[in-house]
Design a protein around this motif. Structure first.
Motif, short mmCIF file in Angstrom:
data_model
loop_
_atom_site.label_atom_id
_atom_site.label_comp_id
_atom_site.label_asym_id
_atom_site.label_seq_id
_atom_site.Cartn_x
_atom_site.Cartn_y
_atom_site.Cartn_z
N LYS A 281 0.82 -1.21 0.00
CA LYS A 281 0.00 0.00 0.00
C LYS A 281 0.86 1.27 0.00
O LYS A 281 0.60 2.20 -0.76
CB LYS A 281 -0.87 -0.03 1.26
CG LYS A 281 -2.15 0.74 1.16
CD LYS A 281 -2.94 0.64 2.46
CE LYS A 281 -3.44 -0.75 2.76
NZ LYS A 281 -4.25 -0.80 4.00
N GLY B 111 -12.83 -1.39 1.11
CA GLY B 111 -12.49 -0.47 2.18
C GLY B 111 -11.69 -1.18 3.26
O GLY B 111 -10.72 -0.64 3.81
N ASP C 171 -23.18 -3.01 10.67
CA ASP C 171 -22.04 -3.14 11.57
C ASP C 171 -22.08 -4.55 12.13
O ASP C 171 -22.86 -5.38 11.66
CB ASP C 171 -22.03 -2.04 12.64
CG ASP C 171 -23.31 -2.01 13.44
OD1 ASP C 171 -23.88 -3.08 13.69
OD2 ASP C 171 -23.76 -0.89 13.79
N ASN D 247 -8.05 1.63 -0.02
CA ASN D 247 -8.04 2.21 1.33
C ASN D 247 -6.72 2.88 1.69
O ASN D 247 -6.43 3.12 2.86
CB ASN D 247 -8.51 1.19 2.38
CG ASN D 247 -7.51 0.06 2.63
OD1 ASN D 247 -6.30 0.26 2.56
ND2 ASN D 247 -8.02 -1.12 2.93
N ARG E 66 -7.42 13.54 8.84
CA ARG E 66 -6.93 12.17 8.98
C ARG E 66 -8.06 11.19 9.32
O ARG E 66 -8.12 10.08 8.78
CB ARG E 66 -5.82 12.08 10.05
CG ARG E 66 -5.38 10.64 10.40
CD ARG E 66 -4.83 9.90 9.18
NE ARG E 66 -4.50 8.49 9.42
CZ ARG E 66 -5.35 7.47 9.26
NH1 ARG E 66 -6.60 7.68 8.90
NH2 ARG E 66 -4.94 6.24 9.47
N GLY F 129 -15.95 2.62 7.26
CA GLY F 129 -17.30 2.52 6.72
C GLY F 129 -18.07 3.83 6.86
O GLY F 129 -18.67 4.32 5.89
N ASN G 237 -9.22 -4.31 4.79
CA ASN G 237 -8.04 -5.04 4.31
C ASN G 237 -8.40 -6.52 4.18
O ASN G 237 -8.96 -7.11 5.11
CB ASN G 237 -6.90 -4.90 5.32
CG ASN G 237 -6.28 -3.52 5.28
OD1 ASN G 237 -5.95 -3.01 4.21
ND2 ASN G 237 -6.16 -2.89 6.44
P1 NAD Z 1 -13.42 0.15 13.28
O1 NAD Z 1 -13.13 -0.63 14.48
O2 NAD Z 1 -13.52 1.63 13.38
O3 NAD Z 1 -14.79 -0.36 12.61
C1 NAD Z 1 -15.03 -1.69 12.27
C2 NAD Z 1 -16.49 -1.81 11.83
O4 NAD Z 1 -16.73 -3.13 11.37
C3 NAD Z 1 -17.48 -1.58 12.99
O5 NAD Z 1 -18.63 -0.91 12.49
C4 NAD Z 1 -17.85 -3.00 13.41
O6 NAD Z 1 -19.13 -3.06 14.04
C5 NAD Z 1 -17.85 -3.68 12.06
N1 NAD Z 1 -17.65 -5.13 12.16
C6 NAD Z 1 -16.77 -5.80 12.93
N2 NAD Z 1 -16.90 -7.12 12.75
C7 NAD Z 1 -17.86 -7.29 11.81
C8 NAD Z 1 -18.45 -8.41 11.19
N3 NAD Z 1 -18.06 -9.65 11.51
N4 NAD Z 1 -19.42 -8.20 10.26
C9 NAD Z 1 -19.81 -6.94 9.96
N5 NAD Z 1 -19.30 -5.84 10.51
C10 NAD Z 1 -18.33 -6.02 11.42
O7 NAD Z 1 -12.32 -0.26 12.19
P2 NAD Z 1 -11.87 0.56 10.90
O8 NAD Z 1 -10.70 1.36 11.26
O9 NAD Z 1 -13.05 1.18 10.25
O10 NAD Z 1 -11.32 -0.63 9.99
C11 NAD Z 1 -12.17 -1.40 9.14
C12 NAD Z 1 -11.33 -2.09 8.09
O11 NAD Z 1 -10.61 -1.11 7.31
C13 NAD Z 1 -10.25 -3.03 8.61
O12 NAD Z 1 -10.07 -4.06 7.69
C14 NAD Z 1 -9.01 -2.15 8.67
O13 NAD Z 1 -7.81 -2.90 8.67
C15 NAD Z 1 -9.21 -1.37 7.39
N6 NAD Z 1 -8.48 -0.09 7.31
C16 NAD Z 1 -8.59 0.87 8.26
C17 NAD Z 1 -7.93 2.07 8.10
C18 NAD Z 1 -8.07 3.22 9.07
O14 NAD Z 1 -7.55 4.31 8.78
N7 NAD Z 1 -8.75 3.07 10.19
C19 NAD Z 1 -7.12 2.29 6.98
C20 NAD Z 1 -7.04 1.30 6.01
C21 NAD Z 1 -7.73 0.12 6.18
#
Ligand code: NAD
Length: 419
Positions: A93, A319, A242, A346, A185, A223, A321
């Motif tokens: 990435k 969105g 979620d 992402n 950010r 999301g 990983n």
């Molecule tokens: P987060 O903890 O803020 O949110 C995760 C969301 O997924 C929550 O709404 C949770 O309820 C939901 N969730 C969890 N388990 C689930 C399931 N089994 N089925 C359906 N929904 C489910 O996490 P985030 O930071 O939004 O990260 C989400 C994804 O994006 C991950 O794969 C993470 O690695 C990736 N990501 C995050 C970032 C970042 O900047 N935060 C950057 C790149 C990639």
């Protein structure tokens, strides 16, 4: 099933590009394995009777192009292999979005919803104490991921700064703005996902994003900010979910709510699925909705061999990983469904993390407009680069993205004389 192990999946993806990119066997071997893995035991006394022992990981995959960079996640099922895969994806990435970093990832095997805020803080500080020698602004820089947030980053920055007897904001990104965080950010990953969705809709669906229907799985940082950005762009978001379930609208205009209403429902009722006026659906049903664009933004392994054949969306923008397994990729491709891979879609998060780090090192603070306009430009450029190679070589977007990344990383390794 091989499909279910993210590290096996990451290795399968890597192996798939050897038909497009020439890699000497010794470099290929080096790319398969993380350079360094740190595993720590984190005992946490909860009260007079109870003690919890969590495993903590920091996996540093590759630093040929710059310091290691990657998020930290708290999850009950976070394992060393999950973190290995996530670290490898970070290497790709940072190369694709063209920031001078390598790739790393951290994780703690814990369910933070079962911990008080105080316990989360003590656990975070213990983790920093345990890996202090392995991180640093020129060594390895953490950021938020699943179940961690700007507050977690503030604790890390404070603990690290205490250990070093100096203020070290650049040891983490995704901090609160008051502590040196960057404007834009928090929303960056979702903003980048929606830009990719817009570019992909134009290219592959021949539609403006405003004329598309979209379903988004996951309503956390990625999301929810993807939904906010898509609504601003005029897309019709017809379903969100979620971990507790989802909600959809059969109205052609999408969910009849503002982004603020979704946020408020999620915060006050504990889940977006509690939204009034929508129809309850499961996460499995959301993935199979007949929409133009599907955006998995929760966790890995959501689109697998078992449900890929039922996906009706014409475009998937990752969105999260690793939401799509290699077996699922083959089925989707056979069915004419285009996937914009995670390592492109992402990458807006790590891009603005880089902007934050640069601001910290220069003791500077950019405006939100400056951050967003650089983000938009870089995302579009990365998308176009990947599209161009995919069309030139007749390969899918994931292979094209990986090929670009692996070429850049191996070139840096060769020039530095890694072998
Ligand atoms: P987060 O903890 O803020 O949110 C995760 C969301 O997924 C929550 O709404 C949770 O309820 C939901 N969730 C969890 N388990 C689930 C399931 N089994 N089925 C359906 N929904 C489910 O996490 P985030 O930071 O939004 O990260 C989400 C994804 O994006 C991950 O794969 C993470 O690695 C990736 N990501 C995050 C970032 C970042 O900047 N935060 C950057 C790149 C990639």
């Amino acid at each position: 099933m091989v499909d279910e192990d993210p590290y096996d999946n990451a290795l399968t993806q890597l192996a798939s590009i050897t038909e497009v990119v020439q890699i000497e066997p010794e470099y290929f071997e080096m790319l398969k394995h993380p350079r360094r893995e740190v595993v720590v035991y984190l005992p946490l006394k909860l009260n007079a009777h109870d003690q919890l022992t969590c495993m903590g990981y920091r996996v540093q995959h590759n630093n040929a192009r710059g310091p290691y960079k990657g998020g930290l996640r708290y999850h009950p099922s976070a394992s060393l292999n999950d973190v290995r895969a996530l670290a490898m994806w970070m290497t790709w990435k940072t190369a694709i979005i063209d920031v001078p970093y390598g790739g790393a990832k951290g994780g703690i095997t814990v369910d933070p919803s079962k911990l008080t805020q105080d316990d989360q803080e003590r656990l975070t500080r213990k983790y920093v104490d345990a890996i202090e020698r392995d991180i640093g602004p020129e060594v390895d820089i953490m950021a938020p991921d699943v179940n961690t947030n700007p507050q977690t980053m503030a604790w890390i920055m404070n603990e690290y700064s205490k250990l070093k007897s100096q203020n070290v904001p650049a040891v983490v990104t995704g901090k609160p703005i008051e502590l040196g965080g960057s404007e834009g950010r928090v929303a960056a990953t979702g903003r980048g996902v929606s830009i990719c969705a817009g570019e992909a809709a134009k290219t592959f669906l021949k539609k403006d994003i405003g004329d598309t229907t979209v379903a988004v799985q996951g309503f956390g940082n990625v999301g929810s900010n993807t939904v906010a950005s898509l609504i601003r762009m005029g897309a019709r978001v017809v379903a969100v979910s979620d971990v507790k379930g989802g909600v959809m609208s059969r109205r052609p205009v999408g969910l009849d709510v503002s982004y603020e209403k979704l946020l408020e429902t999620s915060a006050s009722k504990g889940s977006v699925s509690k939204l009034e006026g929508g129809e309850l659906i499961s996460n499995e049903e959301l993935l199979e909705l007949d929409v133009d664009i599907l955006i998995p933004a929760a966790l890995e392994n959501q689109i697998t061999e078992s449900n890929a054949g039922s996906i009706k969306a014409k475009l998937i923008v990752e969105g999260a990983n690793g939401p799509t397994t290699p077996h699922a990729d083959k089925i989707l491709s056979r069915n004419g469904i285009t996937v914009i891979p995670d390592i492109v879609a992402n990458s807006g998060g790590v891009l603005v993390s880089y902007f934050e780090w640069v601001q910290n090192l220069n003791r500077d603070h950019w405006t939100e407009e400056a951050v967003n306009s650089r983000l938009d430009d870089k995302m579009r450029r990365a998308f176009r680069d990947v599209l161009r190679l995919s069309q030139k070589e007749g390969i899918d977007m994931r292979k094209a993205a990986l090929a670009i990344a692996v070429k850049k990383v191996t070139s840096a390794m060769r020039l530095s004389g890694w072998h």
